[in-house]
Structures are given as C-alpha cells and as structure tokens.
Design an enzyme around this catalytic site. Sequence first.
Site, PDB file in Angstrom:
ATOM      1  N   ARG A 258      45.075  59.058  37.569  1.00 54.52           N
ATOM      2  CA  ARG A 258      44.501  60.219  38.254  1.00 54.52           C
ATOM      3  C   ARG A 258      43.876  61.137  37.219  1.00 54.52           C
ATOM      4  NH1 ARG A 258      48.618  63.939  40.011  1.00 54.52           N
ATOM      5  NH2 ARG A 258      47.706  65.283  38.441  1.00 54.52           N
ATOM      6  N   HIS A 262      46.058  66.944  40.866  1.00 51.28           N
ATOM      7  CA  HIS A 262      46.494  66.421  42.169  1.00 51.28           C
ATOM      8  C   HIS A 262      45.569  66.896  43.296  1.00 51.28           C
ATOM      9  CE1 HIS A 262      49.116  65.200  45.426  1.00 51.28           C
ATOM     10  NE2 HIS A 262      49.115  66.431  45.870  1.00 51.28           N
ATOM     11  N   TYR A 271      52.093  69.834  32.962  1.00 47.95           N
ATOM     12  CA  TYR A 271      52.987  68.677  32.896  1.00 47.95           C
ATOM     13  C   TYR A 271      52.436  67.454  32.165  1.00 47.95           C
ATOM     14  CZ  TYR A 271      50.293  67.486  37.132  1.00 47.95           C
ATOM     15  OH  TYR A 271      49.285  67.244  38.024  1.00 47.95           O
TER      16      TYR A 271
END
Length: 356
Positions: A258, A262, A271
Amino acid sequence: MKSIEASPELTLPGRKPIQLVDENGSAVGDLPDERVLRSLHRAMVLGRRFNRQATALTKQGRLAVYPSSVGQEACEVGATLALEADDWLFPTYRDTVAVVTRGVPAVETLTLLRGDWHSGYDPHAYRVAPLCTPLSTNGPHAVGLAHAARLRGDSLAVLVFMGDGATSEGDAHEAFNFAAVFNAPVVFFIQNNQWAISVPLSKQSKAPTLAHKAIGYGMPGYHVDGNDAAAVYTVVSEALARARSGGGPSIVEGLTYRIDPHTNSDDTNRYRDASDAEPWRAADPLLRFNRLLGVDESAYAEEADRMMAELRAEMNKDAHVDPDELFEHVYAVPTPRLRAQAAALRAELAADRGDA
Ligand SMILES: Cc1ncc(C[n+]2csc(CCOP(=O)(O)OP(=O)(O)O)c2C)c(N)n1
C-alpha cells in the site's frame, strides 16, 4: 488461455510469488495475448488516474473519504479483467478501480464514499456487489450468491476481494470453509498490501504466505506477484474457469504494497518509515507494463482526461439527498417498525420546515 505452472492439486504454494513479467518489464513466463496485455495496461493507466483524481476530490471536500489503491492497480485490474460477463464481483472499499474496470461509471462508483447513497450503482446491472466497508462480510455474501447460482445450474463464478487484515476476521474463515465444503464457484482474491491501517502483516498471520491458508480448507492456493498484472490475470482466469466448471473455490494471494496512506485521513509517518515504500515504487505495476509494451501513460491521456473531466463535473454538482431513501432498500417489504421510523422522520423534518 495459456496455463501457468500452478496446479489445482492441493500442493503448498511457493514462497516465491508467481511472476510472468519481472520488475524490468521483461517476460519471464508465458504471457496472455497482446490484446489482453494492452487492455490490462489501459485499465491500469485509467485506474491510476482515477486514484489520483479521487484523492484530489477529498481535498476539495467533494468526496468524504478515499482509500487509494495506487501501486495495487495490477491486482485490481488483472483480477477483474479475468471475469466473464455473467460472473459477479464482490469488492471492498479499496476496490474502486476494480469496480470502474468492470464498467461501473466513475461517479456511480464514488457515490457511496461520497456518503450520499446506499450503493451508488445498481449491483444487478453490473454484477458488482456494493463496496463493502465491514471487513470480510463480503465473503459470506459472495459464497451465498455463488452457492445459490450453482444450485440453480447457472454457470458463473464469483470473485471476492479482501485485504490481508480482513483474513483475520471470522467471516473470512466462515466464507472459506463454506465455499470449500459446498464446492462453491468462488475465487477469494487476497490483496496483501502488507498493512491493515497501522497493523503490519507480521501481526496478522504466522503462515508463510496467506495463500498457504487455502490448504487447510481443502482449496488450491496461489501466491502471485500482485504488481504483475499478467500473472494476476492468468492465475485468476485459471481459478475462475475451474470454479465455473464445477472445480470449486480457490484462494489467490496477490503480494503487493500500500503505497498511499490507508485513506486520505491516515498518517503513515506514525507507523512506518517512508523508505519502506521505495522498493515497491521501483516494482510499480504501471512502470513494468510501460516497459513491457514500449508505450507509456500518454497513449491513454486523452481518454483519461475525458473520463476525469466527466467525473469532476458530476462530483461538483451538489448531491440531492432524500432522507426517505434511508428506508427504501433495507427490506423488500418494509417492517411496521421501519415504516414507523420513516413516518417519525418525515414528521420531524416537516416540523423543522414549519409545515402545518
Ligand atoms: C469488521 C470491521 N472491523 C474493523 C473495521 C475498521 N477497519 C477498516 S479498514 C481496516 C484495516 C483493513 O486492512 P486490510 O484488510 O489489510 O485491507 P486494506 O485496507 O489494507 O486494503 C480496519 C481495521 C472494519 N471496517 N470492519
């Protein structure tokens, strides 16, 4: 259709993903024919533009939220173009490019994410279930449709998308098990982009690959390079063909990454290291096909511009929201309780407007 070296027998999938086009754009296996390669390329170019345009629409306040699939277009397009007209697609929120590739108009695809209608398109007209936000609940729905079709004697297959994180949900296991036991014509495509918001794959599964999970259920499992549209298309075509002819379900894992957050409201810096994405940018599915076919995005620029201009024009219109519609698609025949709720809302709105 050329067959690739993945067998429907219950053998463990390889650790090395199945690849037909490598990172440099060189063929390393039997490719689908030129016409298929060109349609994969075209759909990926349009898909990338769609991802970029939809993200821009969130910044303009015209779209509530957008989960981009930049970098994952080979999975979206490769699996979807393997579908035949009668087959069904069960997408998640991230699979808007798959839905557009299936032929749903761009604005209808984004209507749900805009937040103003139930699905945004007619699922029956396109044979595309609504974009599914609860993780994995599209699995049992897809299996139900596939099983029903088989009982009726229809020769169709169902493709269901889910993420790596979604495989940890109970619904995924119920869907896998039911499909295997009842030989339902389903292909579960796990788009392993390695993150479930901020949760990495290592906190999601101890299995060597997600494709290995298939063996426990008694299904064939394929581990595919998810940035190689030719490999995705070939493997999914084979799995769908077997499903249609009564050979039962399979799990296909597309290994990808990805690239974007998100959704537009997520901050990846909290993160993961920005440098983690670098090797995946180099493995970009579009770049690979530009090299393979010797043409770049500009080949489809006019078509993409037209599609995006149309999308912008439609999205810039203020949405007409009719609160009554909230109640319309819950049950085929509304329950007394639902009718009472609808009447209460109508009365409240009338009082707000000052109607007599
Ligand atoms: C049943 C359920 N639990 C939690 C959520 C909140 N949620 C939305 S997306 C997401 C992560 C999903 O990750 P993954 O399945 O890997 O798919 P990706 O978003 O990476 O495509 C979570 C936990 C949800 N939508 N549904």
